[in-house]
Design an enzyme around this catalytic site. Structure first.
Site, PDB file in Angstrom:
ATOM      1  N   GLY A 177      64.967  24.503   2.201  1.00  0.00           N
ATOM      2  CA  GLY A 177      65.859  25.688   2.886  1.00  0.00           C
ATOM      3  C   GLY A 177      65.232  26.426   4.133  1.00  0.00           C
ATOM      4  O   GLY A 177      65.445  27.591   4.482  1.00  0.00           O
ATOM      5  N   HIS A 182      55.069  35.170   6.047  1.00  0.00           N
ATOM      6  CA  HIS A 182      55.720  36.352   6.824  1.00  0.00           C
ATOM      7  C   HIS A 182      55.568  37.638   6.455  1.00  0.00           C
ATOM      8  O   HIS A 182      56.244  38.803   7.020  1.00  0.00           O
ATOM      9  CB  HIS A 182      57.124  35.801   7.256  1.00  0.00           C
ATOM     10  CG  HIS A 182      57.098  34.720   8.269  1.00  0.00           C
ATOM     11  ND1 HIS A 182      58.286  33.995   8.299  1.00  0.00           N
ATOM     12  CD2 HIS A 182      56.177  33.930   8.633  1.00  0.00           C
ATOM     13  CE1 HIS A 182      58.160  32.884   9.210  1.00  0.00           C
ATOM     14  NE2 HIS A 182      56.812  32.707   9.435  1.00  0.00           N
TER      15      HIS A 182
END
Length: 274
Positions: free
Chosen positions: A213, A129
């Site tokens: 996560g 990202h």
């Protein structure tokens, strides 16, 4: 971690397959939660400017940036301050210990842009990202990526950029606005900025992928899991709750879900590979 998973990890770590022997960790916001960084999509991630409330899915877009570049850059330096003030936590540090043990077999693909993996010492890292260390021309007049100028001070939520700071954020080649080198909600993954093909190749050659996560809210993480399973690897989803990975892959025989905290899992894994 139960006995079955411990044996599975041990077997895959010791797998003698030179082509498909990589151990890949896919991390998201959950690994940084103990560092005090709120998730972008969460309630604490909604940004307020004056009396205007922005939802992440509308604010975090190139469309919004094209109309409100100064706003987005101001918020970027506020987030950079948040990341700067945070410190790598015990989860990041355990991953570094695992990397030191596995060496070239270890790879970490992260959705996080907070720089905490790097600060903890992780070296074999793929930021799918992007990150808030870099910027590039918003008009793509060049393929170059630049380091965000250190002369620009980190900002409070209500502190605007100065005129001089705005000038430092202009493209030196065409004079248009630069933009943070991150993936926005209305954009697509690519190799140059977001390691699309590199991460898919890693997933293909992984004997074991461990999800830490992240809920799989974007499409590339889902594709990475598909790739690992397609080519015979195993996937272990370590999250406190069911998620998009569970929804998509719970019926697959080489997909495992474990509902415990990240630290407990990594501590057990470190014992297995030592």
């Amino acid at each position: 971690m139960n006995k079955e998973l411990k044996e599975l990890i041990f077997d895959q770590i010791n797998k003698n397959n030179k082509r498909r022997n990589k151990v890949v960790f896919l991390t998201g916001a959950g690994i940084s939660a103990e560092s005090g960084i709120p998730t972008y999509r969460g309630t604490n991630g909604i940004w307020v400017k004056g009396s205007t409330f922005y939802k992440p899915e509308s604010f975090g877009t190139f469309e919004h940036f094209s109309k409100n570049a100064d706003q987005v850059w101001q918020y970027t330096f506020f987030r950079k301050k948040m990341f700067h003030d945070a410190k790598p936590n015990k989860n990041h540090r355990l991953l570094v210990q695992i990397e030191n043990n596995l060496q070239d077999r270890f790879h970490c693909i992260t959705q996080n842009i907070d720089n905490l993996h790097q600060r903890a010492g992780t070296e074999r890292l793929y930021e799918i990202h992007g990150n808030l260390r870099e910027m590039r021309c918003s008009e793509e007049c060049t393929k170059e990526v630049y380091t965000i100028p250190s002369e620009i001070s980190l900002k409070r939520i209500d502190e605007d950029l100065t005129c001089d700071e705005k000038e430092l954020l202009k493209c030196t080649k065409c004079g248009e606005d630069t933009r943070p080198n991150i993936l926005w909600f209305d954009e697509f993954y690519n190799e140059r900025n977001f390691k699309l093909h590199s991460s898919l190749k890693l997933a293909k050659n992984s004997s074991l992928m461990i999800i830490l996560g992240t809920s799989g809210a974007t499409n590339l993480p889902i594709r990475l899991v598909e790739q690992t399973l397609k080519y015979g690897g195993y996937v272990i989803d370590v999250n406190l709750e069911d998620n998009n990975f569970t929804k998509s892959f719970s019926t697959k025989k080489r997909f495992y879900s474990i509902r415990e905290d990240i630290y407990s899992f990594l501590a057990d894994m470190l014992q297995i590979i030592n």
